[in-house]
Design a protein around this motif. Structure first.
Motif, PDB file in Angstrom:
ATOM      1  N   UNK A  55       0.754  -1.203  -0.035  1.00  0.00           N
ATOM      2  CA  UNK A  55      -0.023   0.178   0.128  1.00  0.00           C
ATOM      3  C   UNK A  55       0.807   1.321  -0.088  1.00  0.00           C
ATOM      4  N   UNK A  56       0.634   1.987  -1.089  1.00  0.00           N
ATOM      5  CA  UNK A  56       1.819   3.372  -1.168  1.00  0.00           C
ATOM      6  C   UNK A  56       1.530   4.097   0.093  1.00  0.00           C
ATOM      7  N   UNK A  57       0.331   4.358   0.354  1.00  0.00           N
ATOM      8  CA  UNK A  57       0.209   5.401   1.305  1.00  0.00           C
ATOM      9  C   UNK A  57       0.510   5.026   2.814  1.00  0.00           C
ATOM     10  N   UNK A  58       0.483   3.840   3.085  1.00  0.00           N
ATOM     11  CA  UNK A  58       0.714   3.370   4.663  1.00  0.00           C
ATOM     12  C   UNK A  58       2.142   2.347   4.421  1.00  0.00           C
ATOM     13  N   UNK A 260       0.898   7.656   6.352  1.00  0.00           N
ATOM     14  CA  UNK A 260       2.078   7.641   7.038  1.00  0.00           C
ATOM     15  C   UNK A 260       2.416   9.253   7.072  1.00  0.00           C
ATOM     16  N   UNK A 261       1.651  10.027   6.580  1.00  0.00           N
ATOM     17  CA  UNK A 261       1.760  11.605   6.761  1.00  0.00           C
ATOM     18  C   UNK A 261       0.587  12.235   6.951  1.00  0.00           C
ATOM     19  N   UNK A 297     -11.041  19.083   8.479  1.00  0.00           N
ATOM     20  CA  UNK A 297     -10.546  17.612   8.910  1.00  0.00           C
ATOM     21  C   UNK A 297      -9.060  17.602   8.911  1.00  0.00           C
ATOM     22  N   UNK A 298      -8.587  16.534   9.679  1.00  0.00           N
ATOM     23  CA  UNK A 298      -7.037  16.495   9.876  1.00  0.00           C
ATOM     24  C   UNK A 298      -7.115  14.914   9.971  1.00  0.00           C
TER      25      UNK A 298
END
Length: 298
Positions: A55-58, A260-261, A297-298
């Motif tokens: 998973x590229x995002x995580x 991760x960001x 949102x955050x």
């Protein structure tokens, strides 16, 4: 003295099965899968190749090894963009990037290993989804977060993911009450959708794998904000057996997950009479109307 009865071994087995299956039963349609065949330049299958699905995002990675037919399968994957990497001694590393995996979908990613050292990489920057889907038999449509954020809605009572159900073919939404009295068949199902001719109470609505369908009139018992939803899918026909509860359509929503960001947003959705078109039957003067929806949102 009270008599204490022991639980039969069969009951222990049943309880153990329920505990083991509970997380899986509660996650209907939430995940997707990626599978494919690894071959060499001659087209022969490669047995024992290591395939990493990331998973590229995580950066969460699932590792599989191709079987005797050169096939690998990675299941229970969250929706998102993935990188698929195949490694085998005596071959260059093959990588397929930007594989978009939608909710409740099965993507086929086949890789070809060229002869050479593992340190060298052959990269495929993108793979488009095939026009003909042969991995699954269901009929449906997925709406992603980009469309949710950018497309307008017809409702003046706030933005909801359910406002976009009418974008799918065969979907109509019910407006306007008749009959009065609040009884069955009157105003209780105001705003519910009819999908491929099914009644709203025959459909099932899932949010992160859990049913949120009210028991009487159907529809949605929870209205999540557009900002919270990553994507949703309307399953209209030939669904998997895991959806045995419903006799009509299945609406599957998946909320956004962490990466991760840090990510954040601030938004305002504005409607007023200056931006709206004039109703042909309302005369030359537009009715005053102003609607603002703020959020972050955050």
């Amino acid at each position: 003295m009270k008599q204490i009865k022991a639980i039969a071994p069969g009951w222990w087995l049943l309880l153990a099965m329920l505990v083991f299956l509970a997380p899986r039963l509660a996650a209907q349609g939430l995940f997707g899968s990626i599978s494919g065949i690894v071959t060499d330049p001659s087209g022969a299958v490669v047995v024992g190749a290591t395939v990493k699905v990331t998973n590229i995002a995580t950066n969460v990675t699932v590792t599989r090894v191709t079987n005797s037919a050169g096939v690998y399968t990675a299941t229970s994957l969250n929706p998102g963009n993935y990188r698929v990497e195949a490694v085998m001694t005596g071959f260059k590393t093959a990588v397929a990037n930007n594989i978009a995996l939608e909710v409740n979908s099965n993507r086929e990613v086949n890789l070809t290993l060229d002869l050479g050292p593992i340190s060298q990489t052959v990269e495929v920057t993108a793979q488009n989804a095939p026009i003909l889907q042969t991995q699954q038999t269901d009929l449906g449509q997925t709406v992603n977060s980009t469309r949710l954020e950018q497309l307008p809605t017809q409702s003046g009572n706030g933005r909801s993911p359910y406002n976009f159900l009418v974008l799918a073919p065969g979907v109509s939404q019910q407006y306007g009450c008749s009959g009065g009295g609040g009884g069955v068949g009157t105003c209780g199902n105001e705003g519910n959708v009819r999908i491929s001719g099914s009644r709203p109470r025959n459909d099932d609505n899932l949010l992160d794998g859990t049913s949120i369908t009210p028991p009487v009139f159907g529809g949605q018992g929870v209205q999540p904000t557009v900002e919270a939803i990553q994507e949703f899918r309307v399953e209209q026909n030939s669904m998997s057996a895991e959806y045995g509860k419903a006799g009509g359509a299945i609406i599957i929503q998946v909320s956004k997950s962490g990466t991760n960001q840090f990510h954040g947003s601030a938004y305002e959705y504005l409607r007023n009479q200056k931006l709206d078109a004039r109703d042909y039957f309302a005369g030359l003067v537009k009715n005053p109307f102003t609607y603002n929806e703020f959020g972050a949102s955050i």
